[in-house]
Design an enzyme around this catalytic site. Structure first.
Site, PDB file in Angstrom:
ATOM      1  CD  GLU A  65      10.512  -2.455   6.878  1.00  0.00           C
ATOM      2  OE1 GLU A  65       9.797  -3.474   6.943  1.00  0.00           O
ATOM      3  OE2 GLU A  65      10.819  -1.914   5.800  1.00  0.00           O
ATOM      4  CG  ASP A  70      -2.410  -3.532   1.019  1.00  0.00           C
ATOM      5  OD1 ASP A  70      -1.726  -4.405   1.580  1.00  0.00           O
ATOM      6  OD2 ASP A  70      -3.314  -2.883   1.605  1.00  0.00           O
ATOM      7  CD  GLU A  77      12.450  -5.891  -5.781  1.00  0.00           C
ATOM      8  OE1 GLU A  77      13.165  -5.363  -4.900  1.00  0.00           O
ATOM      9  OE2 GLU A  77      12.869  -6.192  -6.908  1.00  0.00           O
ATOM     10  CG  LEU A  78      11.123  -9.482   0.443  1.00  0.00           C
ATOM     11  CD1 LEU A  78      11.638 -10.778   1.040  1.00  0.00           C
ATOM     12  CD2 LEU A  78       9.633  -9.573   0.174  1.00  0.00           C
ATOM     13  CB  CYS A 134      10.968  -0.729   0.894  1.00  0.00           C
ATOM     14  SG  CYS A 134      11.143  -0.104  -0.778  1.00  0.00           S
ATOM     15  CE  LYS A 159      -3.304  -9.338  -2.568  1.00  0.00           C
ATOM     16  NZ  LYS A 159      -3.766  -8.081  -1.930  1.00  0.00           N
ATOM     17  N   GLY A 212       6.566  -6.449  -0.650  1.00  0.00           N
ATOM     18  CA  GLY A 212       5.894  -6.375   0.646  1.00  0.00           C
ATOM     19  C   GLY A 212       6.838  -6.778   1.754  1.00  0.00           C
ATOM     20  CB  SER A 213       6.201  -7.702   5.215  1.00  0.00           C
ATOM     21  OG  SER A 213       5.332  -8.790   5.043  1.00  0.00           O
ATOM     22  CD1 TRP A 223      -0.179  -1.622   3.060  1.00  0.00           C
ATOM     23  CD2 TRP A 223       0.676   0.427   3.318  1.00  0.00           C
ATOM     24  NE1 TRP A 223       0.631  -1.649   4.173  1.00  0.00           N
ATOM     25  CE2 TRP A 223       1.164  -0.391   4.360  1.00  0.00           C
ATOM     26  CE3 TRP A 223       1.077   1.773   3.281  1.00  0.00           C
ATOM     27  CZ2 TRP A 223       2.039   0.068   5.343  1.00  0.00           C
ATOM     28  CZ3 TRP A 223       1.944   2.237   4.260  1.00  0.00           C
ATOM     29  CH2 TRP A 223       2.419   1.395   5.266  1.00  0.00           C
ATOM     30  CG  ASN A 224       5.122   1.254   0.572  1.00  0.00           C
ATOM     31  OD1 ASN A 224       4.744   0.402  -0.211  1.00  0.00           O
ATOM     32  ND2 ASN A 224       6.390   1.507   0.783  1.00  0.00           N
TER      33      ASN A 224
HETATM   34  P1  NAD Z   1       2.557  -7.227   3.446  1.00  0.00           P
HETATM   35  O1  NAD Z   1       3.524  -8.318   3.184  1.00  0.00           O
HETATM   36  O2  NAD Z   1       1.701  -7.325   4.635  1.00  0.00           O
HETATM   37  O3  NAD Z   1       1.556  -7.039   2.209  1.00  0.00           O
HETATM   38  C1  NAD Z   1       2.001  -6.872   0.897  1.00  0.00           C
HETATM   39  C2  NAD Z   1       1.018  -7.517  -0.063  1.00  0.00           C
HETATM   40  O4  NAD Z   1       0.970  -8.906   0.210  1.00  0.00           O
HETATM   41  C3  NAD Z   1      -0.410  -7.006   0.073  1.00  0.00           C
HETATM   42  O5  NAD Z   1      -1.004  -6.960  -1.207  1.00  0.00           O
HETATM   43  C4  NAD Z   1      -1.081  -8.076   0.914  1.00  0.00           C
HETATM   44  O6  NAD Z   1      -2.462  -8.165   0.705  1.00  0.00           O
HETATM   45  C5  NAD Z   1      -0.376  -9.306   0.415  1.00  0.00           C
HETATM   46  N1  NAD Z   1      -0.385 -10.429   1.367  1.00  0.00           N
HETATM   47  C6  NAD Z   1      -0.353 -10.383   2.705  1.00  0.00           C
HETATM   48  N2  NAD Z   1      -0.374 -11.636   3.208  1.00  0.00           N
HETATM   49  C7  NAD Z   1      -0.412 -12.490   2.157  1.00  0.00           C
HETATM   50  C8  NAD Z   1      -0.433 -13.889   2.003  1.00  0.00           C
HETATM   51  N3  NAD Z   1      -0.427 -14.715   3.056  1.00  0.00           N
HETATM   52  N4  NAD Z   1      -0.470 -14.414   0.760  1.00  0.00           N
HETATM   53  C9  NAD Z   1      -0.458 -13.604  -0.315  1.00  0.00           C
HETATM   54  N5  NAD Z   1      -0.447 -12.264  -0.240  1.00  0.00           N
HETATM   55  C10 NAD Z   1      -0.402 -11.708   0.972  1.00  0.00           C
HETATM   56  O7  NAD Z   1       3.428  -5.900   3.445  1.00  0.00           O
HETATM   57  P2  NAD Z   1       2.908  -4.422   3.755  1.00  0.00           P
HETATM   58  O8  NAD Z   1       2.838  -4.248   5.211  1.00  0.00           O
HETATM   59  O9  NAD Z   1       1.731  -4.115   2.942  1.00  0.00           O
HETATM   60  O10 NAD Z   1       4.094  -3.568   3.147  1.00  0.00           O
HETATM   61  C11 NAD Z   1       5.112  -3.074   3.904  1.00  0.00           C
HETATM   62  C12 NAD Z   1       6.355  -3.907   3.704  1.00  0.00           C
HETATM   63  O11 NAD Z   1       6.704  -3.939   2.324  1.00  0.00           O
HETATM   64  C13 NAD Z   1       7.554  -3.319   4.406  1.00  0.00           C
HETATM   65  O12 NAD Z   1       8.294  -4.347   4.995  1.00  0.00           O
HETATM   66  C14 NAD Z   1       8.335  -2.681   3.280  1.00  0.00           C
HETATM   67  O13 NAD Z   1       9.713  -2.510   3.536  1.00  0.00           O
HETATM   68  C15 NAD Z   1       8.075  -3.609   2.160  1.00  0.00           C
HETATM   69  N6  NAD Z   1       8.267  -2.967   0.857  1.00  0.00           N
HETATM   70  C16 NAD Z   1       9.319  -3.342   0.085  1.00  0.00           C
HETATM   71  C17 NAD Z   1       9.558  -2.694  -1.115  1.00  0.00           C
HETATM   72  C18 NAD Z   1      10.732  -3.056  -1.988  1.00  0.00           C
HETATM   73  O14 NAD Z   1      10.763  -2.627  -3.120  1.00  0.00           O
HETATM   74  N7  NAD Z   1      11.699  -3.806  -1.482  1.00  0.00           N
HETATM   75  C19 NAD Z   1       8.703  -1.679  -1.525  1.00  0.00           C
HETATM   76  C20 NAD Z   1       7.631  -1.329  -0.707  1.00  0.00           C
HETATM   77  C21 NAD Z   1       7.410  -1.985   0.486  1.00  0.00           C
END
Ligand code: NAD
Length: 521
Positions: A389, A186, A257-258, A291, A184, A235-236, A160-161
């Site tokens: 983080e 967020d 990309e985490l 991130c 998909k 994501g995370s 979402w960020n």
């Molecule tokens: P998140 O992992 O909770 O969610 C990210 C996405 O994954 C969302 O679309 C969510 O719905 C989906 N998701 C969640 N659980 C899932 C599952 N069990 N199966 C499939 N999909 C699932 O992360 P967040 O809190 O939304 O984002 C923040 C994190 O993302 C931070 O750690 C940040 O550093 C990281 N991030 C990394 C980058 C990068 O380029 N490295 C960029 C932006 C954010």
């Protein structure tokens, strides 16, 4: 429902909602909240596994003819998309702010990024993917070419960020490579991603090629992996590990990309006033929900006090606010959950002895999830935010004596996404950079100089991920490479009448010779 900003109306939200693939009626609805007020401003149908299958079916059907189009034909669409972004700039800035609560200056980063990625792959995809001559096993007699075929259907699960940037830019590379895409976004920020998808269709993308499903990751994640040929996840780290394991089970490629816990290193010869001014952006952009933002600043002891004074002054001068214009420097966090994470990290640190050099408080009078940009000193290993983080507007300051100590402290994280170095001696800066275990390193600037260098790869070491976006690698990964050889005159094997033993002797002489001939090695 809340009052919408001027350029966002019900008609726009309804049009965007029609871009979601839904099978059947009577769906549970997903409420989308505006962080500035905490009110719901729109709803979308919550997706199911059946929706994912249908979306994948449609995208695969559309991909058949898309993969046969030339790079030039595909590029035309992305260049039109590039131009449309700027024509509709104010509308998308409003929408990004509405969904994320970030300030307008930070929302602008997203449109700039979407445009330069579209331009880059429109003009460079062919160069990265065209078929190439390779050295064959027999010089001259083996004509070898490497060519690339799209993998087919690429899945994107995005956070979402940065809902515009991360919602669309990786998909642009995959589409330019001739794939279909299934996105998909967020569930907190789907309208921004849908806006980008809608704009791509307006720019001429063939119907059905780029599909969107909306809903819970835990429900849609597995069906997406079952349906696609490659998964690009942002994501995370926790979710990334789960999804990487699932793609491994299916034996499909993935990019992860985490997260990060990114360090900035300020060396004693740095331009301190510039470093302090720029560090404010590096730490607090998107209210620290980025991130690649800086959560640790390591400062050489001799300049520590001076830097802290300047940095605290810059931070305290930032204006927080909820406005759909450029009058605020910093916006809101996105949700109650993010606010709670930030608040608990700061409280835990302060309780264990950290000193607040700036900020340190929620600001509910501005909006439900506002929190001040916060600088902490005396942070120690027992505090949660030392290694975890925060993903919010909180940065910790540390002293170091020698460069070796700075490098060691920078690398003492399980993450390795991004780092920044400040020095007037760029050769020294490069030497320090090569000791850092981080996927990108900016010298004398924010993450914007590395992220925005779209021709170069972007991604993380260690727990910050797998694979890279941007550059050649950011598009080649969405293809299968195929090696085709045409063998002339001599087969790779003994000619008729020659024994295997004689052939092997002949081959041995040939292989030894090739080691000595430049150009054939
Ligand atoms: P998140 O992992 O909770 O969610 C990210 C996405 O994954 C969302 O679309 C969510 O719905 C989906 N998701 C969640 N659980 C899932 C599952 N069990 N199966 C499939 N999909 C699932 O992360 P967040 O809190 O939304 O984002 C923040 C994190 O993302 C931070 O750690 C940040 O550093 C990281 N991030 C990394 C980058 C990068 O380029 N490295 C960029 C932006 C954010």
């Amino acid at each position: 429902m809340m009052k919408l900003p001027d350029r966002i109306d019900e008609a726009l939200l309804e049009r965007l909602a029609r871009r979601v693939t839904v099978t059947g009626e009577d769906r549970e609805l997903l409420d989308i909240e505006a962080p500035y007020t905490g009110e719901t401003f729109g709803t979308l149908p919550m997706g199911t596994a059946d929706d994912v299958s249908e979306a994948a079916r449609q995208a695969r059907a559309a991909q058949q003819s898309w993969s046969k189009q030339s790079f030039r034909e595909r590029a035309r669409i992305f260049l039109r998309f590039h131009d449309l972004i700027f024509q509709r700039k104010d509308e998308i800035l409003d929408l990004i702010q509405l969904e994320t609560g970030k300030a307008r200056n930070h929302a602008y980063e997203e449109i700039g990024d979407a445009a330069i990625v579209a331009r880059y792959y429109a003009f460079n995809a062919r160069k990265h993917l065209k078929s190439r001559k390779r050295k064959g096993i027999y010089p001259i007699l083996t004509a070898t070419r490497e060519q690339h075929a799209p993998v087919g259907l690429v899945g994107f699960i995005t956070p979402w960020n940065y809902p515009l940037t991360l919602g669309i830019t990786d998909a642009i590379a995959a589409l330019m490579a001739g794939n279909g895409a299934l996105l998909k976004p967020d569930r907190q920020t789907p309208f921004t991603a849908l806006w980008a998808v809608d704009l791509l269709y307006q720019a001429g993308l063939p119907a059905d090629l780029l599909q969107v499903v909306v809903g819970k990751g835990s429900v849609l994640g597995q069906p997406i992996i079952e349906s696609v040929d490659y998964l690009a996840f942002t994501g995370s780290t926790g979710t990334g590990r789960l999804l990487a394991a699932a793609t491994g089970e299916k034996l499909i490629g993935c990019t992860m990309e985490l997260g990060g816990k990114n360090p900035m290193v300020i060396l004693d010869d740095a331009n301190l006033s510039r470093a302090a001014r720029v560090a404010v952006w590096d730490c607090f952009s998107s209210t620290g929900q980025l991130c690649v933002s800086i959560e640790r600043i390591l400062i050489q002891s001799t300049i520590y006090d001076e830097f802290v004074r300047l940095f605290a002054e810059e931070t305290q001068s930032l204006k927080l606010g909820a406005s759909f214009d450029y009058s605020a420097d910093i916006g809101s966090l996105i949700s109650a959950e993010q606010l709670e994470k930030v608040r608990s990290h700061v409280e835990d640190a302060v309780m264990k002895g950290a000193k607040v050099a700036a900020g340190g408080r929620p600001r509910p009078e501005l909006g439900p999830y506002f929190y001040e940009p916060t600088i902490l000193e005396n942070v120690t290993e027992e505090m949660a935010l030392f290694a975890e983080e925060t993903f919010g507007p909180v940065v910790s300051l540390y002293r170091f004596e020698s460069i070796d100590e700075a490098v060691e402290k920078s690398n003492s994280s399980t993450y390795g996404l991004h780092a920044s170095i400040w020095t007037r001696d760029t050769a020294r800066g490069r030497r320090v950079a090569s000791g850092l275990k981080a996927g990108t390193v900016s010298i004398n600037d924010t993450y914007r100089s590395t992220w925005g260098s779209i021709d170069a790869p972007m991604g993380g070491f260690k727990d910050s991920g797998l694979g890279r976006r941007h550059g050649a690698t950011g598009i080649v990964k969405y293809t299968e490479s195929q090696t085709v050889t045409v063998q002339r005159l001599l087969q790779v094997g003994p000619p008729r009448g020659m024994s295997e033993e004689r052939f092997h002797n002949f081959l041995t002489r040939g292989i030894k010779l090739l080691r000595r001939i430049p150009g054939l090695r």
